[in-house]
Design a protein around this motif. Structure first.
Motif, PDB file in Angstrom:
ATOM      1  N   MET A   1       2.777   1.572  -3.649  1.00 50.90           N
ATOM      2  CA  MET A   1       1.520   2.094  -5.209  1.00 50.90           C
ATOM      3  C   MET A   1       1.473   3.717  -4.422  1.00 50.90           C
ATOM      4  O   MET A   1       0.682   3.938  -5.205  1.00 50.90           O
ATOM      5  CB  MET A   1       0.112   0.896  -3.993  1.00 50.90           C
ATOM      6  CG  MET A   1       0.312   0.107  -4.843  1.00 50.90           C
ATOM      7  SD  MET A   1       1.071  -0.396  -6.898  1.00 50.90           S
ATOM      8  CE  MET A   1       2.819  -0.867  -6.386  1.00 50.90           C
TER       9      MET A   1
ATOM     10  N   GLU B   1      -1.205  -3.209  -9.248  1.00 60.14           N
ATOM     11  CA  GLU B   1      -2.079  -2.631  -8.432  1.00 60.14           C
ATOM     12  C   GLU B   1      -3.132  -4.469  -8.808  1.00 60.14           C
ATOM     13  O   GLU B   1      -3.442  -4.554  -7.734  1.00 60.14           O
ATOM     14  CB  GLU B   1      -2.771  -1.850  -8.229  1.00 60.14           C
ATOM     15  CG  GLU B   1      -3.593  -1.407  -7.021  1.00 60.14           C
ATOM     16  CD  GLU B   1      -3.522  -0.247  -6.191  1.00 60.14           C
ATOM     17  OE1 GLU B   1      -4.079  -0.087  -5.860  1.00 60.14           O
ATOM     18  OE2 GLU B   1      -2.969   1.205  -7.456  1.00 60.14           O
TER      19      GLU B   1
ATOM     20  N   ASP C   1       1.012  -1.055   0.027  1.00 58.70           N
ATOM     21  CA  ASP C   1      -0.120  -0.484  -0.424  1.00 58.70           C
ATOM     22  C   ASP C   1       0.724   1.359   0.338  1.00 58.70           C
ATOM     23  O   ASP C   1       0.439   2.240  -0.193  1.00 58.70           O
ATOM     24  CB  ASP C   1      -1.193   0.378   0.995  1.00 58.70           C
ATOM     25  CG  ASP C   1      -2.190  -1.253   0.871  1.00 58.70           C
ATOM     26  OD1 ASP C   1      -1.567  -2.101  -0.330  1.00 58.70           O
ATOM     27  OD2 ASP C   1      -2.595  -1.415   2.093  1.00 58.70           O
TER      28      ASP C   1
END
Length: 165
Positions: A43, A120, A40
């Protein structure tokens, strides 16, 4: 030995690989937070967060062991389904095993594509539908083994607990 050779049980290598993969999958399932945090943050363009290394190592081992298991299964074969059971049980066992093998490749590969490729969508598939499917199939697999062992008394569970000599 070819895949047409009839065996009565699994080899020591097959049993060790099976239970090693079980342990690795359980590890991945319960200790994936470091990877999720790291992914996370990556990204979102943030700095380092979480520790992805244990998840990457365990996933790589799952992929390697799954490949070894398939190679051994193709060269050594596997025990036949218990005699006297309804044919549908054999079909269900084959489908369940095939799908588990597929996911043992798809999970580490989708994770690698997500992490190393920064994709992703691959991470969403890895942590979503693929993970759900693996959990569901493991439940079906374990349930089937327990029914075979304790309801139908086929002794099938012992083949994965005690290697063939």
């Amino acid at each position: 030995m070819s895949s047409t050779t009839v065996t009565t049980g699994y080899s020591r290598a097959q049993v060790i690989i099976h239970w090693s993969v079980v342990a690795l999958i359980l590890f991945q399932f319960f200790f994936h937070d470091g990877m999720e945090t790291a992914f996370d943050a990556r990204m979102d363009g943030e700095g380092p967060a979480g520790n992805p290394l244990p998840h990457i190592i365990a996933g790589s081992l799952v992929l390697i062991l799954a490949a070894l298991r398939v190679i051994i299964r193709l060269t050594r074969g596997s025990p036949p389904h218990p005699m006297g059971q309804p044919a549908i049980f054999g079909v269900l066992a084959n489908v369940t095993h095939g799908l588990i093998y597929l996911l043992l490749f798809a999970m580490p590969l989708s994770g690698a594509v997500a992490w190393f490729g920064g994709i992703e969508r691959a991470g969403d598939m890895h942590g979503g539908p693929l993970r759900f499917a693996l959990v569901a199939l493991v439940i079906v697999h374990v349930s089937g083994a327990l029914v075979q062992q304790f309801v139908l008394r086929s002794g099938v569970l012992m083949r994965m607990l005690k290697p063939e000599s």
